[in-house]
Write a protein that holds these residues in place. Structure first.
Motif, short mmCIF file in Angstrom:
data_model
loop_
_atom_site.label_atom_id
_atom_site.label_comp_id
_atom_site.label_asym_id
_atom_site.label_seq_id
_atom_site.Cartn_x
_atom_site.Cartn_y
_atom_site.Cartn_z
N UNK A 259 8.12 52.48 -19.12
CA UNK A 259 7.25 53.52 -18.55
C UNK A 259 7.59 54.91 -19.08
N UNK A 260 8.46 54.96 -20.09
CA UNK A 260 8.91 56.26 -20.60
C UNK A 260 8.03 56.82 -21.71
N UNK A 261 7.13 55.99 -22.26
CA UNK A 261 6.25 56.47 -23.32
C UNK A 261 5.25 57.46 -22.73
N UNK A 262 5.14 58.62 -23.36
CA UNK A 262 4.30 59.70 -22.84
C UNK A 262 2.97 59.76 -23.60
N UNK A 263 1.93 60.11 -22.86
CA UNK A 263 0.61 60.26 -23.48
C UNK A 263 0.60 61.45 -24.42
N UNK A 264 -0.20 61.37 -25.45
CA UNK A 264 -0.33 62.47 -26.39
C UNK A 264 -0.60 61.98 -27.79
N UNK A 265 -0.73 62.92 -28.69
CA UNK A 265 -1.01 62.64 -30.10
C UNK A 265 0.29 62.82 -30.88
N UNK A 266 0.71 61.78 -31.59
CA UNK A 266 2.00 61.81 -32.27
C UNK A 266 1.82 61.59 -33.76
N UNK A 267 2.63 62.34 -34.53
CA UNK A 267 2.67 62.14 -35.98
C UNK A 267 3.86 61.24 -36.28
N UNK A 268 3.59 60.01 -36.69
CA UNK A 268 4.62 59.03 -36.98
C UNK A 268 4.57 58.66 -38.45
N UNK A 269 5.62 57.93 -38.91
CA UNK A 269 5.66 57.53 -40.31
C UNK A 269 6.06 56.07 -40.41
N UNK A 270 5.41 55.34 -41.30
CA UNK A 270 5.66 53.91 -41.45
C UNK A 270 7.05 53.61 -42.01
N UNK A 271 7.75 54.62 -42.51
CA UNK A 271 9.11 54.42 -43.03
C UNK A 271 10.17 54.56 -41.94
N UNK A 272 9.73 54.87 -40.71
CA UNK A 272 10.70 55.00 -39.62
C UNK A 272 11.00 53.62 -39.03
N UNK A 273 12.27 53.35 -38.70
CA UNK A 273 12.58 52.10 -38.00
C UNK A 273 12.06 52.17 -36.56
N UNK A 274 11.84 51.03 -35.92
CA UNK A 274 11.26 51.01 -34.57
C UNK A 274 11.96 51.90 -33.54
N UNK A 275 13.31 51.96 -33.49
CA UNK A 275 13.93 52.84 -32.49
C UNK A 275 13.54 54.32 -32.65
N UNK A 276 13.37 54.75 -33.90
CA UNK A 276 12.97 56.14 -34.14
C UNK A 276 11.55 56.38 -33.66
N UNK A 277 10.69 55.40 -33.86
CA UNK A 277 9.31 55.51 -33.38
C UNK A 277 9.29 55.58 -31.86
N UNK A 278 10.11 54.74 -31.21
CA UNK A 278 10.18 54.77 -29.75
C UNK A 278 10.72 56.11 -29.25
N UNK A 279 11.74 56.63 -29.92
CA UNK A 279 12.30 57.93 -29.53
C UNK A 279 11.23 59.02 -29.55
N UNK A 280 10.38 58.99 -30.57
CA UNK A 280 9.33 60.00 -30.67
C UNK A 280 8.31 59.83 -29.55
N UNK A 281 7.93 58.59 -29.26
CA UNK A 281 6.91 58.34 -28.23
C UNK A 281 7.41 58.68 -26.83
N UNK A 282 8.72 58.66 -26.62
CA UNK A 282 9.27 59.00 -25.31
C UNK A 282 9.73 60.45 -25.22
N UNK A 283 9.71 61.16 -26.36
CA UNK A 283 10.18 62.56 -26.37
C UNK A 283 9.14 63.54 -25.87
N UNK A 284 7.85 63.15 -25.98
CA UNK A 284 6.79 64.08 -25.62
C UNK A 284 6.54 65.14 -26.67
N UNK A 285 7.16 65.00 -27.86
CA UNK A 285 6.95 65.97 -28.95
C UNK A 285 5.65 65.65 -29.67
N UNK A 286 4.57 66.04 -29.05
CA UNK A 286 3.26 65.70 -29.57
C UNK A 286 2.92 66.55 -30.80
#
Length: 341
Positions: free
Chosen positions: A82-109
């Motif tokens: 339940x920690x994933x926050x709504x918003x628009x995120x800039x992600x990269x396919x070269x990131x490992x899954x934990x980094x992607x999760x960290x971004x989605x839970x950070x709220x750094x839209x």
């Protein structure tokens, strides 16, 4: 018989260990291996209320993770379902899954750059916002005329004209193209800048309206920063003597979006235009654009001089200032009439 049982148990334990080892290896491989070696930027929009299953499926569909199932297991193992926050995120396919999760839970839209120059009317700002794709013109129109929003920021007029501070903003994308958060960001910035530029006793709504109105006239009359205080001084002198402001930009503002770029004598003689400062004494009813901080400072501290007139010289936005009407008419002939001929 016992020997066979022991061998069978050993084989079972060995197969379990191998299975656990394989599972551990697969898990570690998933956690440490990006979906693609050659990274691509992907914008992912997580809408409010979106489930973990939907988010994981979208990540896999966009090529950001290799397995939605494994991503879900990782999230649940970390107890971040339940920690994933709504918003628009800039992600990269070269990131490992934990980094992607960290971004989605950070709220750094993802933040979008929106530059608003000085001297625009509210509807010109609305067009820029709509052109940016962040919000619609209609929602901007609604927000700048919202009585509750105006009252919250101490704006006494019927709209937020003059208080939409010109600045370069970094803004998250509003939901449903609703411009209200963008308008609020501009109003907050205006309040911050006004508090820096103006003394506390000039921040009451009535006095602030007068200053912003004068500043908006200064902003529209000159593109030359060195002349702002002098032009503010001209208008201050005219106000003191009860003269007409005779400011073309106020007349143009009163014509609204119907103005075709040609200001005529008929326009200047039209007393039904409340912003016609050739017919109505004093300042116009309200601001005619969004002035910058420098124009606000000029309105607060007009230059002390004896000039009552000015005319554009056509040279780098400069003006010729005059003390008398006779001098002014000569300047108009020199810089305007004769040059056109």
């Amino acid at each position: 018989m016992l020997k066979k049982i022991l061998i069978a148990c050993g084989l079972l334990v060995l197969s379990l260990l191998i299975g656990v080892g394989v599972l551990y290896w697969q898990t570690q491989t998933f956690l440490t291996t990006p979906a693609e070696e050659q990274g691509r930027d992907i914008v992912l929009n997580v809408v409010p209320g979106q489930s973990l299953d939907r988010v994981a499926a979208e990540l896999e569909a966009q090529g950001l993770v290799s397995s939605a199932h494994k991503f879900r297991l990782m999230v649940r193992a970390k107890n971040q379902g339940t920690a994933i926050k709504a918003g628009e995120y800039l992600l990269n396919t070269s990131w490992p899954p934990p980094q992607i999760l960290d971004m989605l839970t950070s709220g750094k839209v993802l933040l979008h750059k929106l530059s608003i120059p000085e001297g625009l009317t509210w509807w010109q700002v609305a067009r820029l916002v709509e052109k940016s794709g962040l919000a619609s013109f209609d929602s901007f129109d609604k927000a700048v005329h919202d009585p509750a929003l105006l009252a919250r920021y101490g704006i006494t007029g019927s709209n937020a004209e003059g208080y939409l501070f010109p600045e370069t903003y970094l803004l998250p994308r509003p939901r449903n193209k609703n411009a209200r958060p963008i308008v609020e960001a501009m109003l907050k910035t205006f309040r911050q800048q006004a508090r820096q530029a103006l003394p506390a006793d000039r921040m009451n709504p009535k006095e602030l309206l007068r200053l912003v109105t004068l500043a908006s006239m200064v902003e529209k009359e000159t593109a030359n920063p060195a002349e702002r205080f002098a032009i503010a001084g001209v208008y201050s002198n005219r106000l003191h003597r009860g003269m007409l402001m005779q400011c073309d930009p106020t007349v143009i503002y009163g014509l609204g979006t119907s103005f075709d770029g040609n200001l005529t004598r008929k326009h200047l003689r039209d007393a039904t235009n409340p912003y016609n400062t050739y017919k109505h004494k004093g300042l116009p009813p309200g601001p005619i654009c969004s002035p910058g901080k420098a124009a606000l400072e000029a309105a607060l501290s007009p230059e002390k001089h004896k000039y009552y007139y000015f005319v554009a010289t056509g040279e780098n936005g400069r003006h010729k200032f005059s003390k008398t009407l006779v001098e002014h008419n000569r300047a108009v002939w020199k810089y305007q009439i004769r040059r056109r001929r």
